[in-house]
Scaffold this motif. Structure first.
Motif, mmCIF file in Angstrom:
data_model
loop_
_atom_site.group_PDB
_atom_site.id
_atom_site.type_symbol
_atom_site.label_atom_id
_atom_site.label_comp_id
_atom_site.label_asym_id
_atom_site.label_seq_id
_atom_site.Cartn_x
_atom_site.Cartn_y
_atom_site.Cartn_z
ATOM 1 N N GLY A 123 0.800 -1.219 0.000
ATOM 2 C CA GLY A 123 0.000 0.000 0.000
ATOM 3 C C GLY A 123 0.830 1.264 0.000
ATOM 4 N N ALA A 128 -0.796 -0.102 -9.098
ATOM 5 C CA ALA A 128 -2.200 -0.235 -9.472
ATOM 6 C C ALA A 128 -2.546 -1.709 -9.642
ATOM 7 C CB ALA A 128 -2.462 0.537 -10.761
ATOM 8 N N GLY A 129 -3.790 -1.958 -10.072
ATOM 9 C CA GLY A 129 -4.210 -3.317 -10.384
ATOM 10 C C GLY A 129 -5.183 -3.890 -9.375
ATOM 11 N N THR A 130 -5.255 -5.216 -9.386
ATOM 12 C CA THR A 130 -6.188 -5.919 -8.508
ATOM 13 C C THR A 130 -5.517 -6.204 -7.164
ATOM 14 O OG1 THR A 130 -5.395 -7.958 -9.481
ATOM 15 C CG2 THR A 130 -7.403 -7.028 -10.425
ATOM 16 N N ARG A 131 -6.304 -6.751 -6.240
ATOM 17 C CA ARG A 131 -5.725 -7.054 -4.922
ATOM 18 C C ARG A 131 -5.954 -8.527 -4.559
ATOM 19 N NH1 ARG A 131 -8.390 -2.989 -5.054
ATOM 20 N NH2 ARG A 131 -10.077 -3.759 -3.772
ATOM 21 N N ARG A 219 -7.795 -12.105 -10.177
ATOM 22 C CA ARG A 219 -8.839 -11.767 -9.206
ATOM 23 C C ARG A 219 -8.632 -12.452 -7.878
ATOM 24 N NH1 ARG A 219 -13.943 -10.282 -12.623
ATOM 25 N NH2 ARG A 219 -12.749 -10.031 -14.516
ATOM 26 N N LYS B 43 -17.999 -2.798 0.592
ATOM 27 C CA LYS B 43 -16.700 -2.798 1.261
ATOM 28 C C LYS B 43 -15.768 -1.712 0.739
ATOM 29 C CE LYS B 43 -14.245 -6.645 -1.018
ATOM 30 N NZ LYS B 43 -13.546 -6.120 -2.137
ATOM 31 N N PHE B 227 -7.356 6.047 -1.731
ATOM 32 C CA PHE B 227 -6.184 5.788 -0.893
ATOM 33 C C PHE B 227 -6.633 5.817 0.564
ATOM 34 C CE2 PHE B 227 -3.576 7.613 -4.382
ATOM 35 C CZ PHE B 227 -2.598 6.637 -4.451
ATOM 36 N N LEU B 276 -14.615 -6.419 -11.378
ATOM 37 C CA LEU B 276 -13.155 -6.243 -11.399
ATOM 38 C C LEU B 276 -12.776 -4.938 -10.690
ATOM 39 C CD1 LEU B 276 -10.495 -7.458 -12.352
ATOM 40 C CD2 LEU B 276 -10.748 -6.173 -14.460
ATOM 41 N N THR B 277 -12.442 -5.076 -9.418
ATOM 42 C CA THR B 277 -12.123 -3.863 -8.653
ATOM 43 C C THR B 277 -10.626 -3.597 -8.687
ATOM 44 O OG1 THR B 277 -11.966 -5.227 -6.686
ATOM 45 C CG2 THR B 277 -14.048 -4.086 -7.040
ATOM 46 N N ASP B 278 -10.142 -3.290 -9.896
ATOM 47 C CA ASP B 278 -8.726 -2.946 -9.969
ATOM 48 C C ASP B 278 -8.572 -1.427 -9.955
ATOM 49 O OD1 ASP B 278 -9.853 -2.567 -12.414
ATOM 50 O OD2 ASP B 278 -8.146 -3.324 -13.563
ATOM 51 N N SER B 306 -4.341 1.200 -1.234
ATOM 52 C CA SER B 306 -5.230 1.804 -2.216
ATOM 53 C C SER B 306 -6.168 0.713 -2.703
ATOM 54 C CB SER B 306 -4.426 2.393 -3.380
ATOM 55 O OG SER B 306 -3.576 1.416 -3.934
ATOM 56 N N PHE B 307 -7.349 1.104 -3.133
ATOM 57 C CA PHE B 307 -8.319 0.099 -3.578
ATOM 58 C C PHE B 307 -9.363 0.771 -4.444
ATOM 59 C CE2 PHE B 307 -11.798 1.600 -0.934
ATOM 60 C CZ PHE B 307 -11.146 2.198 0.137
ATOM 61 N N SER B 308 -10.235 -0.035 -5.038
ATOM 62 C CA SER B 308 -11.355 0.566 -5.749
ATOM 63 C C SER B 308 -12.620 -0.204 -5.447
ATOM 64 C CB SER B 308 -11.101 0.585 -7.261
ATOM 65 O OG SER B 308 -11.325 -0.697 -7.808
ATOM 66 N N PHE B 466 -9.916 -14.321 0.594
ATOM 67 C CA PHE B 466 -11.332 -13.910 0.551
ATOM 68 C C PHE B 466 -12.187 -14.930 -0.196
ATOM 69 C CE2 PHE B 466 -8.824 -11.668 -2.646
ATOM 70 C CZ PHE B 466 -9.430 -12.098 -3.826
#
Lengths: 418, 480
Positions: A123, A128-131, A219, B43, B227, B276-278, B306-308, B466
């Motif tokens: 973090g 960037a990208g997926t997690r 994913r 979330k 962020f 797709l939460t990229d 960071s996330f989306s 998850f």
């Protein structure tokens, strides 16, 4: 509970500091360690290379730790394991806890902070990208493979060429994983030269400099990463992106001293080292509180952690014997000159009666450069170095004869001349 | 599996609806395609309880936002979820935006929003000294607040479960048929039969509605990236700071969170893939730059993650709530984008009303219905005396697992053993914050895996981040 000295952290720093304090005559000492055994991160560092300077032997991490743990066991130093310190108050009372004794309050005359450091997580990067799962720090991966006995990945990209990253490249290869590459955003490696040779070159693992991971894909589990070249401002260069298939991304992108307790106790922190501001005995600005090891500055070799911790142990012993002596200290700051990132200690008590070693790191790679130590504008030492790199700690010594002549107006500086 | 009512989607709406409907003497289930509740839009959003001046007067969004915000504090109190009435500020840069603030103020009046005030640039900087010097005015809304959306959802689902609602994980609806007046849901967790269906399927509510031939809903995914900054930055502002809204949403915000971090975001991009939460570098850069415009000291350098998230956008711009035109026993709760979180308690109230009408009040209210949820143990917020007592009772509370957030083993075990318990690492993280701190699970991650493995009685390499496919470990390095 009352102790002369409370040492927070039972890794190499805490153990060495406690042992030195004992040797110097401190009676009641306790080490508070959050893990279930002494040794700290060394316990998961099963590779060799520890102790070359200090023991003149090549030991593994657990072996190095064991030598000190054994010494601790031979003394009357108390050790409380699985114990977490949650507070240090203004009067050096320490609150700790564990699942046997519950909440523990300890009145301490002196405290040595030796909590070590943590790894920078994903973090903190602009990635960037997926997690998905499969993105982890190299140290976490090291614990999984060395302590728990599980493979955290099979096709691996490592970001960051710090020592843990390099060590894990070799470790995962030996365990049968495919380590595709190590990417390093800087134009040089942050690790020891010997690790690049022994961990990458010997296993044909490519090291891509000025390259970073800009995105993760997949994913549920990581499926690949996008890498890119970066420009001199470390921004990704459009058009250089490349997709690399992998199931695991290991991060070795820097270590951060764990100074939350320190900050909560109101102790000033050096912006660059992210450790406490200390003097030559590793005394912080808070009376009776000392710091050593990776919580003070991230070291390259554990041997130097040991040496630094001896200083802190000695300092704490001195304080316990005569706290008032510390009130008369006259401090002179150490100043970073050209090419020098930081210096530890940040200040020197000119009433010391010993030589003082200044540890520092350079900001960039230098070849055939000179390291110059100046006091009040006069050159005290001027040494030629074949190579200087940010990954390796350097040191210069101020002889006590020079310190004797200093006043509170004196200036100490270290610089590099290319 | 046969139920009187099945709620599809365990987001904040679905879970609060489940809590509301769990008061009836009937069989009820809450199902979700993911491994936990709160896995979709819930979330990953701004975690804001809006005052309610944004939405067009007369819309569901306007009505339910104001009503929901009014209900939020009490709802959170009943469920023991942190809620903070921290107020909000919409800030303006220049004359045009100052005018816009006046419009928002007027709209707020029309929507029935109480306690608003227009401020000058200097006045607003008095309230929030870290705001930009360029700011020329602000709209202060004193009813605005913050809440943690997934904790609210977890608590609501737990409350529903305590009242007899079954939570079924990994149950993605693949098709719905109607047989003898009952809905038969073909799900990845088996067949579920129900007389009534509440479609709270978030970004997929349109697809779920189409299974019964209701093609009236069209949802597009709109992605927002964020962020989270370290707690050291959590006090840069105490109020939620919005920039002036545009057609893309409420603009970039800088907001404290109930847990003491600072949230920056979101962007707003339409996406084709609603799951797709990229994030993209461009979006992250935009968040960093735009939020610094409001609060110059807020920097992505202090980011811990960071996330989306994907919001459910509908063309007409309003929530779609009500019985389907195809079948009145199928109630749609769709298009719940912002201010969906704020409105959620009111959405549940409205759906309860609709359900009572449709079911002609045939289900009696249970005498033992309990709308509250017991407070979970939060070690880090306790006094030393409370801590001492707690550890004496159960020594697992004496062992700190997550150093950054001071989370004990006892709390993690509680999170796993609760009715709607954590079954993966992220589930633990959302319930008790282990791994949510500055090291992001670097130290405690492996310990959480160990505890999950022990509590769920599965090998460590079957523990996931998850759910299915997100395993953390592969095989053992050596044969036993």
């Amino acid at each position: 509970m009352k102790y002369d000295l409370v040492v927070i952290g039972g890794g190499p720093a805490g153990m060495a500091a406690a042992l030195k304090a004992k040797e110097e005559g401190v009676e009641k000492i306790v080490i508070l360690e959050r893990d279930v055994r002494l040794g700290g991160i060394l316990n998961q560092c099963i590779h060799t290379g520890f102790g070359l300077h200090y023991f003149k032997e090549e030991l593994s991490g657990p072996e190095y730790a064991q030598r000190f743990a054994k010494q601790v066991a031979e003394t009357d130093i108390d050790v409380m394991l699985d114990t977490m310190v949650i507070d240090i108050d203004d009067d050096n009372n320490v609150t700790a806890m564990n699942n046997r004794d519950g909440l523990i309050k300890i009145e301490a005359t002196a405290i040595i902070l030796a909590m070590g450091c943590r790894e920078r997580p994903r973090g903190a990067l602009f990635m960037a990208g997926t997690r998905p799962s499969g993105v982890m720090t190299a140290g976490t991966a090291q614990k999984y493979v060395n302590m728990d006995g599980y493979m955290p990945g099979k096709k691996i990209v490592i970001l960051g060429s710090g020592d843990i990253g390099l060590i894990m490249a070799r470790r995962m290869t030996l365990e049968g994983a495919e380590v595709k590459m190590v990417c390093e955003i800087m134009p040089y490696s942050g690790g020891l030269t010997r690790n690049i040779v022994q961990c990458l070159n010997d296993f044909n693992i490519p090291l891509y400099l000025s390259t970073t991971v800009i995105a993760t894909h997949g994913r549920e589990r990581l499926e690949g990463v996008t890498i890119a070249k970066v420009d001199e401002r470390l921004n990704p260069i459009p058009g250089t992106e490349e997709y690399v298939e992998c199931d695991t991304l290991m991060l070795s992108v820097g270590l951060i001293p764990e100074n939350e307790l320190t900050k909560d106790a109101g102790i000033s922190i050096d912006r660059i080292t992210r450790g406490a501001v200390v003097d030559e005995l590793r005394a912080t600005e808070k009376k009776g509180v000392f710091a050593c090891g990776n919580v003070l500055q991230v070291h390259d070799l554990v041997d130097f952690v040991t040496l630094e911790s001896y200083l802190a142990g000695k300092g704490a012993a001195k304080y316990i014997k005569n706290p008032a002596a510390f009130d008369d200290a006259v401090y002179v700051k150490t100043t970073t000159g050209n090419g020098v990132g930081y210096i530890v200690p940040q200040r020197v008590n000119i009433k010391t009666d010993e030589d003082v070693k200044l540890y520092f790191r350079v900001r960039q790679v230098y070849k055939n450069a000179r390291v110059i130590l100046e006091v009040d504008g006069e050159t005290v030492s001027n040494k030629k170095k074949i190579k200087l790199a940010p990954g390796e700690m350097e040191d210069v010594t101020i002889p006590k004869e020079i310190i004797e002549k200093m006043t509170d107006k004196s200036e100490i500086s270290v610089r590099v001349e290319a | 599996m046969k139920y009187d009512v099945c709620i599809i989607g365990a987001g904040v709406s679905g879970s609060l609806i489940a809590r509301a409907l769990s008061k009836y003497d009937m069989s009820l289930c809450l199902i979700d395609k993911e491994n936990d509740v709160a896995m979709g839009s819930t979330k990953a959003n701004s975690a804001i309880v809006h005052a309610g001046f944004d939405a067009v007067p007369g819309t569901y969004k306007a009505k339910l936002n104001v009503r929901g915000t009014e209900m939020m504090e009490e709802t959170c109190k009943e469920l023991h979820v942190e809620y903070k009435n921290n107020e909000s500020l919409v800030i303006a840069f220049g004359e045009t935006e100052n005018e816009h603030l006046k419009e928002l103020y007027e709209r707020g009046i029309a929507n029935g929003v109480p306690d608003m005030e227009l401020l000058t640039g200097d006045e607003v900087r008095q309230l929030e000294p870290n705001l930009s010097e360029e700011i020329t005015g602000a709209l202060l809304a004193k009813t605005a607040g913050i809440v943690c959306p997934y904790k609210l959802t977890i608590a609501a689902a737990e409350c529903a479960a305590n009242n007899g609602c079954d939570f079924i994980r990994n149950a993605e609806v693949k098709g719905i048929t109607v047989d003898d007046g009952l809905f038969v849901l073909d799900t990845t967790a088996g067949e579920i039969t129900a007389e009534y269906v509440i479609n709270a399927a978030g970004v997929h509510a349109d697809e779920v509605a189409s299974f019964i031939g209701d093609d009236s809903i069209e949802i597009r995914g709109r992605r927002g990236s964020y962020f989270i900054l370290d707690k050291s930055q959590g006090n840069l502002v105490s109020r939620t700071i919005f920039q002036c809204p545009s057609e893309k949403g409420k603009g970039i915000l800088v907001a404290p969170t109930v847990d003491g971090n600072l949230l920056l975001g979101p962007t707003s991009e339409f996406v084709d893939d609603k799951d797709l939460t990229d994030t993209t570098l461009e979006e992250l850069r935009a968040v960093a730059e735009l939020s610094a415009r409001s609060v110059p000291l807020a920097s992505s350098r202090d980011s811990i993650t960071s996330f989306s998230g994907i919001r459910a956008y509908t063309k007409n711009g309003d929530f779609v709530i009500g019985s389907s035109k195809v079948n009145e026993k199928f109630i749609n709760v769709a298009g719940i984008e912002s201010p969906g979180l704020s409105a959620a308690p009111a959405i549940a109230e409205l759906v309860d009303e609709i359900f009572a009408n449709v079911s002609k009040n045939k289900f009696a209210i249970k005498a033992d219905y309990d709308s509250t949820r017991k407070a979970p143990v939060r070690f880090r917020e306790m006094t030393d005396d409370e801590r001492r007592e707690l550890i004496a009772k159960n020594s697992a509370y004496g062992r700190v697992i997550c150093r950054c957030e001071t989370v004990t083993e006892g709390e993690i075990i509680d999170a796993i053993r609760m009715k709607v318990g954590a079954v993966d690492v992220d589930g633990v993280k959302r319930r008790v914050r282990a791994g949510m701190g500055r090291c992001q699970g670097g130290f405690c991650g492996s310990k959480v895996v160990e505890i999950l493995s022990r509590e769920l009685n599965v090998p460590v390499n079957e523990v996931t981040k998850f759910g299915k496919g997100s395993n953390i470990l592969f095989d053992k390095t050596k044969e036993d």
